[in-house]
Design a protein around this motif. Sequence first.
Motif, PDB file in Angstrom:
ATOM      1  N   THR A  50     -23.391  96.091 -36.923  1.00 21.32           N
ATOM      2  CA  THR A  50     -22.625  95.685 -38.099  1.00 21.32           C
ATOM      3  C   THR A  50     -22.550  94.168 -38.211  1.00 21.32           C
ATOM      4  O   THR A  50     -22.511  93.463 -37.199  1.00 21.32           O
ATOM      5  CB  THR A  50     -21.183  96.241 -38.045  1.00 21.32           C
ATOM      6  N   ASP A  51     -22.552  93.701 -39.439  1.00 20.58           N
ATOM      7  CA  ASP A  51     -22.291  92.295 -39.742  1.00 20.58           C
ATOM      8  C   ASP A  51     -21.071  92.279 -40.649  1.00 20.58           C
ATOM      9  O   ASP A  51     -21.146  92.736 -41.798  1.00 20.58           O
ATOM     10  CB  ASP A  51     -23.505  91.662 -40.431  1.00 20.58           C
ATOM     11  N   VAL A  52     -19.940  91.773 -40.150  1.00 18.75           N
ATOM     12  CA  VAL A  52     -18.653  91.909 -40.835  1.00 18.75           C
ATOM     13  C   VAL A  52     -18.257  90.602 -41.518  1.00 18.75           C
ATOM     14  O   VAL A  52     -18.302  89.537 -40.904  1.00 18.75           O
ATOM     15  CB  VAL A  52     -17.541  92.338 -39.854  1.00 18.75           C
ATOM     16  N   THR A  53     -17.880  90.716 -42.795  1.00 21.80           N
ATOM     17  CA  THR A  53     -17.294  89.598 -43.533  1.00 21.80           C
ATOM     18  C   THR A  53     -15.878  89.990 -43.934  1.00 21.80           C
ATOM     19  O   THR A  53     -15.692  90.973 -44.661  1.00 21.80           O
ATOM     20  CB  THR A  53     -18.104  89.258 -44.799  1.00 21.80           C
ATOM     21  N   VAL A  54     -14.884  89.252 -43.444  1.00 23.41           N
ATOM     22  CA  VAL A  54     -13.500  89.442 -43.877  1.00 23.41           C
ATOM     23  C   VAL A  54     -13.293  88.522 -45.073  1.00 23.41           C
ATOM     24  O   VAL A  54     -13.331  87.296 -44.938  1.00 23.41           O
ATOM     25  CB  VAL A  54     -12.499  89.116 -42.757  1.00 23.41           C
ATOM     26  N   THR A  55     -13.120  89.108 -46.250  1.00 19.40           N
ATOM     27  CA  THR A  55     -13.082  88.314 -47.483  1.00 19.40           C
ATOM     28  C   THR A  55     -11.829  87.443 -47.532  1.00 19.40           C
ATOM     29  O   THR A  55     -10.747  87.845 -47.092  1.00 19.40           O
ATOM     30  CB  THR A  55     -13.135  89.212 -48.729  1.00 19.40           C
ATOM     31  N   GLU A  56     -11.991  86.246 -48.079  1.00 19.75           N
ATOM     32  CA  GLU A  56     -10.906  85.265 -48.106  1.00 19.75           C
ATOM     33  C   GLU A  56     -10.366  85.004 -49.503  1.00 19.75           C
ATOM     34  O   GLU A  56      -9.302  84.405 -49.659  1.00 19.75           O
ATOM     35  CB  GLU A  56     -11.403  83.949 -47.496  1.00 19.75           C
ATOM     36  N   TYR A  57     -11.092  85.425 -50.530  1.00 22.24           N
ATOM     37  CA  TYR A  57     -10.652  85.178 -51.901  1.00 22.24           C
ATOM     38  C   TYR A  57     -11.368  86.160 -52.824  1.00 22.24           C
ATOM     39  O   TYR A  57     -12.364  86.777 -52.436  1.00 22.24           O
ATOM     40  CB  TYR A  57     -10.959  83.737 -52.325  1.00 22.24           C
ATOM     41  N   GLU A  58     -10.845  86.299 -54.040  1.00 20.88           N
ATOM     42  CA  GLU A  58     -11.475  87.175 -55.020  1.00 20.88           C
ATOM     43  C   GLU A  58     -12.853  86.618 -55.389  1.00 20.88           C
ATOM     44  O   GLU A  58     -13.001  85.443 -55.696  1.00 20.88           O
ATOM     45  CB  GLU A  58     -10.608  87.268 -56.273  1.00 20.88           C
ATOM     46  N   GLY A  59     -13.874  87.464 -55.317  1.00 18.49           N
ATOM     47  CA  GLY A  59     -15.228  87.032 -55.602  1.00 18.49           C
ATOM     48  C   GLY A  59     -16.012  86.644 -54.364  1.00 18.49           C
ATOM     49  O   GLY A  59     -17.205  86.335 -54.457  1.00 18.49           O
ATOM     50  N   HIS A  60     -15.378  86.672 -53.182  1.00 17.30           N
ATOM     51  CA  HIS A  60     -16.049  86.304 -51.938  1.00 17.30           C
ATOM     52  C   HIS A  60     -17.199  87.264 -51.631  1.00 17.30           C
ATOM     53  O   HIS A  60     -18.317  86.842 -51.316  1.00 17.30           O
ATOM     54  CB  HIS A  60     -15.043  86.287 -50.787  1.00 17.30           C
ATOM     55  N   ALA A  61     -16.924  88.570 -51.732  1.00 11.37           N
ATOM     56  CA  ALA A  61     -17.973  89.566 -51.455  1.00 11.37           C
ATOM     57  C   ALA A  61     -19.134  89.415 -52.428  1.00 11.37           C
ATOM     58  O   ALA A  61     -20.305  89.541 -52.051  1.00 11.37           O
ATOM     59  CB  ALA A  61     -17.392  90.975 -51.526  1.00 11.37           C
ATOM     60  N   LEU A  62     -18.814  89.133 -53.692  1.00 10.32           N
ATOM     61  CA  LEU A  62     -19.854  88.961 -54.717  1.00 10.32           C
ATOM     62  C   LEU A  62     -20.768  87.789 -54.371  1.00 10.32           C
ATOM     63  O   LEU A  62     -21.993  87.899 -54.445  1.00 10.32           O
ATOM     64  CB  LEU A  62     -19.198  88.736 -56.076  1.00 10.32           C
ATOM     65  N   SER A  63     -20.178  86.663 -53.952  1.00  8.16           N
ATOM     66  CA  SER A  63     -20.996  85.490 -53.616  1.00  8.16           C
ATOM     67  C   SER A  63     -21.851  85.737 -52.382  1.00  8.16           C
ATOM     68  O   SER A  63     -23.001  85.293 -52.309  1.00  8.16           O
ATOM     69  CB  SER A  63     -20.093  84.265 -53.398  1.00  8.16           C
ATOM     70  N   VAL A  64     -21.321  86.479 -51.400  1.00  5.89           N
ATOM     71  CA  VAL A  64     -22.092  86.790 -50.189  1.00  5.89           C
ATOM     72  C   VAL A  64     -23.266  87.705 -50.530  1.00  5.89           C
ATOM     73  O   VAL A  64     -24.391  87.508 -50.054  1.00  5.89           O
ATOM     74  CB  VAL A  64     -21.187  87.431 -49.110  1.00  5.89           C
ATOM     75  N   LEU A  65     -23.015  88.712 -51.368  1.00  5.29           N
ATOM     76  CA  LEU A  65     -24.075  89.656 -51.740  1.00  5.29           C
ATOM     77  C   LEU A  65     -25.212  88.986 -52.505  1.00  5.29           C
ATOM     78  O   LEU A  65     -26.362  89.403 -52.413  1.00  5.29           O
ATOM     79  CB  LEU A  65     -23.486  90.796 -52.571  1.00  5.29           C
ATOM     80  N   LYS A  66     -24.898  87.945 -53.251  1.00  2.13           N
ATOM     81  CA  LYS A  66     -25.933  87.238 -54.001  1.00  2.13           C
ATOM     82  C   LYS A  66     -26.879  86.469 -53.088  1.00  2.13           C
ATOM     83  O   LYS A  66     -28.022  86.208 -53.454  1.00  2.13           O
ATOM     84  CB  LYS A  66     -25.287  86.274 -55.007  1.00  2.13           C
TER      85      LYS A  66
END
Length: 459
Positions: free
Chosen positions: A122-138
């Motif tokens: 697994t590679d885990v990202t704990v999101t810190e703000y709204e839109g964080h997951a979106l920017s990582v996925l891009k």
Amino acid sequence: GDSSVALQAQEEIIEMKDVFSVKLKRRCFAGQKKGGTLLGITIFKCLNKEENKLTDCAVHLNNLSEDHCQSWFRHLKEILNGFQNRPKSLKVFVNPSSHKREATHIYYEKVAPLFKLADIKTDVTVTEYEGHALSVLKECELQAFDGVVCVGGDGSVNEVVHGLLLRAQIDAGKDTDYVSKPVRAPIPLGVIPAGTTNILAHTLYGIKHAVTATLHIVMGHVQAVDVCTFSTPSKLLRFGFSAMLGFGARTLALAEKHRWMPSSQRKDFAFIKTLADLKPEECEVSFLPLQILQEDSREKDRITLLYLGSKDQWQKIQGHFLNVSIMAIPCLCSMAPRGLAPNTRLNNGSMALIVVQNTSRSEFIKHLKRYTSAKNQFNFPFVETYTVREVKVQPRLKRGPDAKENVCLNAEGNYPWNIDGDLMKEASEVHVRVHPQLIDLYGVNTDELESSQVTCNCI
């Protein structure tokens, strides 16, 4: 075994499609990290404990022969590696702010141990703000993963779904400002419920249970699901599964204004306040209908969709509506056990359009209460339901002194939309299209997995 130990042999049949891990079992002393006395092997399998609920259990096979155990271990691992849908590497997003801030605890206490047991990296990202997951996925290398997992509520899941599909369009060289024929998401998405309502998780698993959701991911149970595009005439707003205009959106808009309140309290407050200030929206709804024919009443899952008329044969209704719902999935939750749109399916290429015309508050409350029961929530003269493939909604902005009473409109006069639990505000027409089986979600297993059996004589 020792003949002096009078134990009766028990035979149990284990289907390999239910097994997700096998380990060598050793007796280790305190402080010992590796090695230890070999005791045998342990097989971990997925068990259907109750309706919809999955749990894991272990079967211990005792044998002191190193060669014998290694031979069994290698052979069983070979079989497990042959199940193609089972992920070996996952990108995980954890939203620590979901619901009661319990997502991090749920992941590390309940989910991560099962991933580790199944040898999933697994590679885990704990999101810190709204839109964080979106920017990582891009930006991230999605080809390095077999799937993506979101631990959070409906808003978090919607962001990841949107990010996955947006990334797919970028990789395919498509214009992301306006997407008429989107390409499929490249890898499946797993949903671990850690929010308040968890509509998508309830719809996939029939239950809010982190272990059940995790085991569906581990076992590689994949379900193709329809997705909608929500667009204005000039731009793509979101990829998603459901949307509401009117009561459902006003309630969310009011709840968002009271983020300082605890989650459950602000939602109850917003619901009661919006009900007390119940107002209809004046809008025009255009749609392309579908007719559903039941081929065989004995086979409830066999449904044929027939297009009515030509591609441009739109139907139109306009008036004052208390709520307009557009849903491509049933949208189950604890308050609506059959779903907000019980007549649609996960992947039949259609949407449910549910229009609630202006009526008295008491009649509207009766309609809402019906969602908690088993049936007949639409059996009211002021509720209209349609099965559609495209919808256009054009709100009519209020003019004059009445416009000031609309507390949900912002300075630009935009109407609130509730898209999968996420608040969006638009003044212009919103065009909703359904795209069949646009994404794979870990959940209901519709494909027959190849069955292998091992008969174990347990002494």
